[in-house]
Design an enzyme around this catalytic site. Structure first.
Site, PDB file in Angstrom:
ATOM      1  N   VAL A  58      17.034   8.344   0.225  1.00 53.01           N
ATOM      2  CA  VAL A  58      17.863   7.210  -0.238  1.00 53.01           C
ATOM      3  C   VAL A  58      18.714   7.659  -1.426  1.00 53.01           C
ATOM      4  CG1 VAL A  58      17.738   4.982  -1.458  1.00 53.01           C
ATOM      5  CG2 VAL A  58      16.330   5.360   0.584  1.00 53.01           C
ATOM      6  N   ARG A  82       0.840  -4.710  -5.962  1.00 55.23           N
ATOM      7  CA  ARG A  82       0.820  -6.007  -5.283  1.00 55.23           C
ATOM      8  C   ARG A  82       1.123  -7.019  -6.392  1.00 55.23           C
ATOM      9  NH1 ARG A  82      -0.895  -4.289  -0.059  1.00 55.23           N
ATOM     10  NH2 ARG A  82      -2.473  -2.674  -0.226  1.00 55.23           N
ATOM     11  N   ARG A 132     -18.017  15.129  13.828  1.00 59.12           N
ATOM     12  CA  ARG A 132     -18.536  15.434  15.170  1.00 59.12           C
ATOM     13  C   ARG A 132     -19.449  16.674  15.143  1.00 59.12           C
ATOM     14  NH1 ARG A 132     -17.780  13.503  20.158  1.00 59.12           N
ATOM     15  NH2 ARG A 132     -15.804  12.441  19.900  1.00 59.12           N
ATOM     16  N   ILE A 178       0.740   2.845   6.517  1.00 64.01           N
ATOM     17  CA  ILE A 178      -0.011   3.719   7.434  1.00 64.01           C
ATOM     18  C   ILE A 178      -0.487   2.956   8.671  1.00 64.01           C
ATOM     19  CG2 ILE A 178      -0.766   5.290   5.599  1.00 64.01           C
ATOM     20  CD1 ILE A 178      -3.601   4.058   5.982  1.00 64.01           C
ATOM     21  N   ASP A 179      -0.419   1.618   8.629  1.00 61.26           N
ATOM     22  CA  ASP A 179      -0.971   0.811   9.741  1.00 61.26           C
ATOM     23  C   ASP A 179      -0.107   0.816  10.999  1.00 61.26           C
ATOM     24  OD1 ASP A 179      -3.050   0.121   8.121  1.00 61.26           O
ATOM     25  OD2 ASP A 179      -2.172  -1.782   7.475  1.00 61.26           O
ATOM     26  N   ARG A 186      13.658  10.142  -1.824  1.00 59.67           N
ATOM     27  CA  ARG A 186      14.571  11.290  -1.997  1.00 59.67           C
ATOM     28  C   ARG A 186      15.802  11.131  -1.104  1.00 59.67           C
ATOM     29  NH1 ARG A 186      14.625  15.882   1.268  1.00 59.67           N
ATOM     30  NH2 ARG A 186      15.327  17.845   0.317  1.00 59.67           N
ATOM     31  N   GLY A 200       0.832  -1.212   0.000  1.00 56.03           N
ATOM     32  CA  GLY A 200       0.000   0.000   0.000  1.00 56.03           C
ATOM     33  C   GLY A 200       0.862   1.256   0.000  1.00 56.03           C
ATOM     34  N   SER A 257       5.792  -7.013   1.966  1.00 55.31           N
ATOM     35  CA  SER A 257       6.988  -6.650   1.181  1.00 55.31           C
ATOM     36  C   SER A 257       8.245  -7.206   1.842  1.00 55.31           C
ATOM     37  CB  SER A 257       7.107  -5.130   1.082  1.00 55.31           C
ATOM     38  OG  SER A 257       5.921  -4.587   0.570  1.00 55.31           O
TER      39      SER A 257
HETATM   40  P1  ATP Z   1       0.706  -2.804   3.484  1.00 51.90           P
HETATM   41  O1  ATP Z   1       0.954  -3.010   4.964  1.00 51.90           O
HETATM   42  O2  ATP Z   1       0.592  -1.372   3.120  1.00 51.90           O
HETATM   43  O3  ATP Z   1      -0.408  -3.653   2.936  1.00 51.90           O
HETATM   44  P2  ATP Z   1       2.573  -4.773   2.528  1.00 51.90           P
HETATM   45  O4  ATP Z   1       4.002  -4.698   2.140  1.00 51.90           O
HETATM   46  O5  ATP Z   1       2.229  -5.646   3.707  1.00 51.90           O
HETATM   47  O6  ATP Z   1       2.058  -3.289   2.723  1.00 51.90           O
HETATM   48  P3  ATP Z   1       1.399  -6.713   0.721  1.00 51.90           P
HETATM   49  O7  ATP Z   1       0.406  -6.528  -0.378  1.00 51.90           O
HETATM   50  O8  ATP Z   1       1.076  -7.679   1.798  1.00 51.90           O
HETATM   51  O9  ATP Z   1       1.702  -5.252   1.279  1.00 51.90           O
HETATM   52  O10 ATP Z   1       2.788  -7.183   0.073  1.00 51.90           O
HETATM   53  C1  ATP Z   1       3.385  -6.447  -0.989  1.00 51.90           C
HETATM   54  C2  ATP Z   1       4.023  -7.382  -1.968  1.00 51.90           C
HETATM   55  O11 ATP Z   1       5.054  -8.153  -1.309  1.00 51.90           O
HETATM   56  C3  ATP Z   1       3.094  -8.459  -2.534  1.00 51.90           C
HETATM   57  O12 ATP Z   1       2.302  -7.965  -3.603  1.00 51.90           O
HETATM   58  C4  ATP Z   1       4.083  -9.499  -3.020  1.00 51.90           C
HETATM   59  O13 ATP Z   1       4.667  -9.119  -4.238  1.00 51.90           O
HETATM   60  C5  ATP Z   1       5.152  -9.437  -1.904  1.00 51.90           C
HETATM   61  N1  ATP Z   1       4.831 -10.471  -0.910  1.00 51.90           N
HETATM   62  C6  ATP Z   1       3.893 -10.453   0.067  1.00 51.90           C
HETATM   63  N2  ATP Z   1       3.865 -11.619   0.740  1.00 51.90           N
HETATM   64  C7  ATP Z   1       4.800 -12.421   0.154  1.00 51.90           C
HETATM   65  C8  ATP Z   1       5.227 -13.767   0.375  1.00 51.90           C
HETATM   66  N3  ATP Z   1       4.703 -14.529   1.328  1.00 51.90           N
HETATM   67  N4  ATP Z   1       6.210 -14.246  -0.431  1.00 51.90           N
HETATM   68  C9  ATP Z   1       6.765 -13.471  -1.374  1.00 51.90           C
HETATM   69  N5  ATP Z   1       6.393 -12.213  -1.646  1.00 51.90           N
HETATM   70  C10 ATP Z   1       5.428 -11.677  -0.890  1.00 51.90           C
END
Ligand code: ATP
Length: 324
Positions: free
Chosen positions: A26, A75, A158, A130-131, A24, A14, A108
């Site tokens: 990095v 994703r 409110r 953001i979580d 920037r 997300g 990720s």
């Molecule tokens: P957010 O907390 O904002 O959702 P996030 O990094 O947890 O961020 P995800 O959609 O869960 O978001 O993961 C992002 C990407 O990471 C996935 O689309 C996928 O490409 C990769 N990913 C997630 N889980 C796995 C996994 N178990 N194995 C390999 N790659 C993964």
């Protein structure tokens, strides 16, 4: 391991306000240390497809104050497979990238953990979600801006709630964690908070609303989208049946929580984390996340950030109950 000359940076999962400030930081830190920087577009999807562009100092000019991510994010299901990660590795080799900085959440970082086990390439994670649900850091990029967005929206709700004596169930983000609902709830003076980490809150809410019915005052109840009892709209419908005299409404804040110009806190912390991530690579660190604990930069093994669970501060729930 080869000396790192060329690094890749990507945003994944997300989007979160402040990701651009991290990109920037990095880029400019790496250039400062004589490295080349490549932006990998659309997260792991762009890594697999070789959608990779060179970043110079000018490319990251004027982005600090912008929400979203200039690298875009995605994703990517294919990266979950060994074949997908092999394609991604081949692209990194093709571009001579020998260090990667991933800005994202636990999904990720799971992907980064797997790839760094399979291939000799260091990955450094920057917490960007953001979580604020990542173990090992008190802060994640975008969380502060999201809280401010919610506070500003709920203050407006409110106004109408109190004018018309309504009870509002306001759904905020947080599929598996209630950090956003809990902290924004305290900041908004919410009368109730429903989050997945705390059970039995509906009964408490019933008792509270019975009392409220005598005074007939308005209330704001913040609901995390991952609340075990269901989505805000369903909980509100159940309560409307139980309390027919109340005028109960639901607002789902949705994607506005992700957008907007990052707050000063997010800009500063994202910049600190971006610098720290590059310095970690220079320091031969591998498979770690840079985080912030007690306002200090910390290094946490990246697999720990996904394996271990970060709990909410339960004392904060007491504050909600005491101040309602
Ligand atoms: P957010 O907390 O904002 O959702 P996030 O990094 O947890 O961020 P995800 O959609 O869960 O978001 O993961 C992002 C990407 O990471 C996935 O689309 C996928 O490409 C990769 N990913 C997630 N889980 C796995 C996994 N178990 N194995 C390999 N790659 C993964």
């Amino acid at each position: 391991m080869d000396t790192i000359k060329r690094i890749g940076v990507l945003t994944s999962g997300g989007d979160a306000p402040g990701m651009n400030a991290a990109i920037r930081a990095v880029t400019r830190t790496a250039i400062h240390h004589g490295m080349e920087v490549y932006g990998i577009k659309r997260g792991y999807q762009g890594m697999i497809e070789g959608d990779i562009v060179k970043l110079d100092s000018l490319a990251v000019s004027g982005i600090l104050q912008k929400g979203g991510t200039i690298l875009k994010t995605a994703r990517c299901a294919e990266f979950r497979t060994p074949e997908g990660r092999k394609k991604a590795y081949d692209q990194l080799k093709k571009f001579n990238i020998n260090g990667v900085i991933v800005i994202g959440g636990d999904g990720s970082f799971t992907g980064a953990t797997l790839m760094s086990r399979e291939y000799d390439i260091p990955f450094i994670g920057i917490p960007g979600t953001i979580d604020n649900d990542l173990y090992g850091t008190e802060y994640t990029i975008g969380y502060d801006t999201a809280l401010n967005t919610i506070v500003s929206a709920v203050d407006k709700i409110r106004d109408t709630a109190s004018s018309l004596n309504r009870v509002f169930f306001v759904e905020v983000m947080g599929k598996e964690a209630g950090f956003v609902a809990l902290h924004s709830g305290i900041a908004c003076g919410a009368e109730g908070i429903l989050i997945p980490e705390v059970k039995g809150q509906l009964d408490k809410l019933r008792v509270y609303l019975v009392q409220r019915s005598k005074e007939f005052k308005s209330s704001i109840i913040l609901v995390a989208e991952g609340e075990d009892e269901g989505r805000a709209i369903d909980i509100a419908a159940r309560f409307q049946k139980e309390f027919p005299d109340f005028d109960i409404r639901t607002t789902i804040l949705g994607h506005i929580q992700r957008g907007g110009s990052p707050s000063a806190v997010d800009r500063v912390n994202a910049s600190r984390l971006g610098v720290a991530a590059v310095e970690a690579l220079l320091d031969d660190q591998q498979s770690i996340m840079v985080g912030i604990m007690q306002n200090e930069i910390v290094h946490v093994p990246i697999n720990k950030t996904v394996k271990l669970h970060k709990d909410i501060d339960r004392d904060l729930m007491k504050i909600v109950d005491m101040l309602q």
